[in-house]
Design a protein around this motif. Structure first.
Motif, PDB file in Angstrom:
ATOM      1  N   TYR A 148       0.847  -1.184   0.000  1.00  0.00           N
ATOM      2  CA  TYR A 148       0.000   0.000   0.000  1.00  0.00           C
ATOM      3  C   TYR A 148       0.883   1.234   0.000  1.00  0.00           C
ATOM      4  O   TYR A 148       2.003   1.199   0.521  1.00  0.00           O
ATOM      5  N   ALA A 149       0.352   2.319  -0.517  1.00  0.00           N
ATOM      6  CA  ALA A 149       0.972   3.626  -0.328  1.00  0.00           C
ATOM      7  C   ALA A 149       0.175   4.313   0.767  1.00  0.00           C
ATOM      8  O   ALA A 149      -1.036   4.498   0.646  1.00  0.00           O
ATOM      9  N   ALA A 150       0.842   4.616   1.870  1.00  0.00           N
ATOM     10  CA  ALA A 150       0.216   5.323   2.982  1.00  0.00           C
ATOM     11  C   ALA A 150       0.520   6.800   2.803  1.00  0.00           C
ATOM     12  O   ALA A 150       1.688   7.197   2.746  1.00  0.00           O
ATOM     13  N   LEU A 151      -0.520   7.617   2.685  1.00  0.00           N
ATOM     14  CA  LEU A 151      -0.367   9.046   2.436  1.00  0.00           C
ATOM     15  C   LEU A 151      -0.746   9.821   3.694  1.00  0.00           C
ATOM     16  O   LEU A 151      -1.773   9.555   4.311  1.00  0.00           O
ATOM     17  N   PRO A 153      -1.645  12.933 -11.262  1.00  0.00           N
ATOM     18  CA  PRO A 153      -2.787  12.910 -10.335  1.00  0.00           C
ATOM     19  C   PRO A 153      -2.824  11.575  -9.592  1.00  0.00           C
ATOM     20  O   PRO A 153      -2.521  10.530 -10.160  1.00  0.00           O
ATOM     21  N   LEU A 154      -3.172  11.635  -8.327  1.00  0.00           N
ATOM     22  CA  LEU A 154      -3.254  10.408  -7.544  1.00  0.00           C
ATOM     23  C   LEU A 154      -4.545   9.673  -7.860  1.00  0.00           C
ATOM     24  O   LEU A 154      -5.595  10.291  -8.028  1.00  0.00           O
ATOM     25  N   SER A 155      -4.428   8.388  -7.963  1.00  0.00           N
ATOM     26  CA  SER A 155      -5.595   7.546  -8.222  1.00  0.00           C
ATOM     27  C   SER A 155      -5.361   6.219  -7.516  1.00  0.00           C
ATOM     28  O   SER A 155      -4.357   6.025  -6.860  1.00  0.00           O
ATOM     29  N   GLY A 156      -6.302   5.327  -7.681  1.00  0.00           N
ATOM     30  CA  GLY A 156      -6.144   4.009  -7.074  1.00  0.00           C
ATOM     31  C   GLY A 156      -6.278   4.022  -5.569  1.00  0.00           C
ATOM     32  O   GLY A 156      -5.700   3.174  -4.888  1.00  0.00           O
ATOM     33  N   PHE A 157      -7.035   4.991  -5.036  1.00  0.00           N
ATOM     34  CA  PHE A 157      -7.250   5.019  -3.592  1.00  0.00           C
ATOM     35  C   PHE A 157      -8.012   3.768  -3.173  1.00  0.00           C
ATOM     36  O   PHE A 157      -8.847   3.254  -3.914  1.00  0.00           O
ATOM     37  N   VAL A 158      -7.689   3.284  -1.996  1.00  0.00           N
ATOM     38  CA  VAL A 158      -8.362   2.117  -1.424  1.00  0.00           C
ATOM     39  C   VAL A 158      -8.804   2.468  -0.009  1.00  0.00           C
ATOM     40  O   VAL A 158      -8.262   3.386   0.617  1.00  0.00           O
ATOM     41  N   ASP A 159      -9.791   1.745   0.479  1.00  0.00           N
ATOM     42  CA  ASP A 159     -10.213   1.949   1.855  1.00  0.00           C
ATOM     43  C   ASP A 159      -9.071   1.553   2.785  1.00  0.00           C
ATOM     44  O   ASP A 159      -8.266   0.670   2.455  1.00  0.00           O
ATOM     45  N   CYS A 208      -8.299   8.651   8.945  1.00  0.00           N
ATOM     46  CA  CYS A 208      -8.061   7.834   7.750  1.00  0.00           C
ATOM     47  C   CYS A 208      -9.292   7.939   6.860  1.00  0.00           C
ATOM     48  O   CYS A 208     -10.368   7.484   7.246  1.00  0.00           O
ATOM     49  N   LEU A 209      -9.143   8.526   5.689  1.00  0.00           N
ATOM     50  CA  LEU A 209     -10.293   8.747   4.817  1.00  0.00           C
ATOM     51  C   LEU A 209     -10.598   7.539   3.948  1.00  0.00           C
ATOM     52  O   LEU A 209      -9.707   7.015   3.268  1.00  0.00           O
ATOM     53  N   PRO A 210     -11.852   7.104   3.950  1.00  0.00           N
ATOM     54  CA  PRO A 210     -12.254   6.018   3.049  1.00  0.00           C
ATOM     55  C   PRO A 210     -12.413   6.559   1.626  1.00  0.00           C
ATOM     56  O   PRO A 210     -12.525   7.773   1.408  1.00  0.00           O
ATOM     57  N   VAL A 211     -12.446   5.667   0.668  1.00  0.00           N
ATOM     58  CA  VAL A 211     -12.575   6.045  -0.745  1.00  0.00           C
ATOM     59  C   VAL A 211     -13.819   6.907  -0.973  1.00  0.00           C
ATOM     60  O   VAL A 211     -13.766   7.893  -1.716  1.00  0.00           O
ATOM     61  N   GLU A 212     -14.896   6.574  -0.307  1.00  0.00           N
ATOM     62  CA  GLU A 212     -16.141   7.330  -0.483  1.00  0.00           C
ATOM     63  C   GLU A 212     -15.936   8.815  -0.166  1.00  0.00           C
ATOM     64  O   GLU A 212     -16.399   9.684  -0.899  1.00  0.00           O
ATOM     65  N   ASP A 213     -15.230   9.118   0.913  1.00  0.00           N
ATOM     66  CA  ASP A 213     -14.954  10.517   1.262  1.00  0.00           C
ATOM     67  C   ASP A 213     -14.013  11.163   0.253  1.00  0.00           C
ATOM     68  O   ASP A 213     -14.196  12.329  -0.120  1.00  0.00           O
ATOM     69  N   SER A 252      -5.118  11.099   6.590  1.00  0.00           N
ATOM     70  CA  SER A 252      -4.353  10.116   5.825  1.00  0.00           C
ATOM     71  C   SER A 252      -5.277   9.368   4.872  1.00  0.00           C
ATOM     72  O   SER A 252      -6.497   9.401   5.009  1.00  0.00           O
ATOM     73  N   ALA A 253      -4.658   8.712   3.907  1.00  0.00           N
ATOM     74  CA  ALA A 253      -5.387   7.904   2.934  1.00  0.00           C
ATOM     75  C   ALA A 253      -4.441   6.811   2.442  1.00  0.00           C
ATOM     76  O   ALA A 253      -3.223   6.875   2.665  1.00  0.00           O
ATOM     77  N   PHE A 254      -5.017   5.843   1.764  1.00  0.00           N
ATOM     78  CA  PHE A 254      -4.224   4.735   1.231  1.00  0.00           C
ATOM     79  C   PHE A 254      -4.512   4.553  -0.248  1.00  0.00           C
ATOM     80  O   PHE A 254      -5.640   4.743  -0.697  1.00  0.00           O
TER      81      PHE A 254
END
Length: 151
Positions: A64-67, A87-93, A108-113, A75-77
């Motif tokens: 994972y990439a931890a941001l 541009p960042l893409s491929g976000f995961v929960d 920690c933000l979920p993909v939906e947010d 934070s996000a993954f």
């Protein structure tokens, strides 16, 4: 969702600077999580032109990439490391092993947010310099604003 000052990573010359996120704490939490899952953490170095710090967290089965936002405890993954300038893409929960981030004060933000359209994001607390950047870069969704390469 209401954003706090510093969300874009910008402020004006007359604005009080925004304090930086405790990236050492974020990295420590990632190391502890990686240790528990039998993995390791790698740091990704970027120029100061990004609004975030990034680390890879690798287990035996996944990477994972931890941001970590540079100025907000957010934070996000993502499923793959970010490519500078892209541009960042491929976000995961968030993976289940990141519980310690919340305890440490990171949201920690979920993909939906992250996919929230900017039209639904409250930017009233942002500084004028940040609003200028938003008008210039025209982010479509929240993740475009929070995790950016704007210069």
């Amino acid at each position: 969702m209401r954003l706090e000052r510093g969300a874009t990573g910008f402020w004006g010359h007359a604005d009080e600077p925004v304090s930086e996120t405790d990236v050492t704490l974020f990295r420590s939490v990632c190391w502890e999580a990686a240790r528990r899952i039998g993995g390791h953490v790698g740091e990704l170095a970027f120029a100061r032109a990004s609004s975030f710090h990034a680390f890879t967290v690798t287990s035996r089965a996944e990477e994972y990439a931890a941001l970590c936002h540079a100025y907000l405890p957010v934070s996000a993954f993502a499923g793959a490391p970010p490519v500078p300038g892209q541009p960042l893409s491929g976000f995961v929960d968030p993976p289940p092993w990141v519980d310690d981030l919340g305890v440490s004060g990171f949201r920690c933000l979920p993909v939906e947010d992250l996919r929230t359209p900017m039209a639904k994001v409250d930017v009233t607390e942002l500084a004028e310099a940040e609003l200028t950047q938003i008008r210039y870069w025209c982010p479509a969704v929240l993740s475009d604003l929070l995790f950016n390469w704007w210069d």
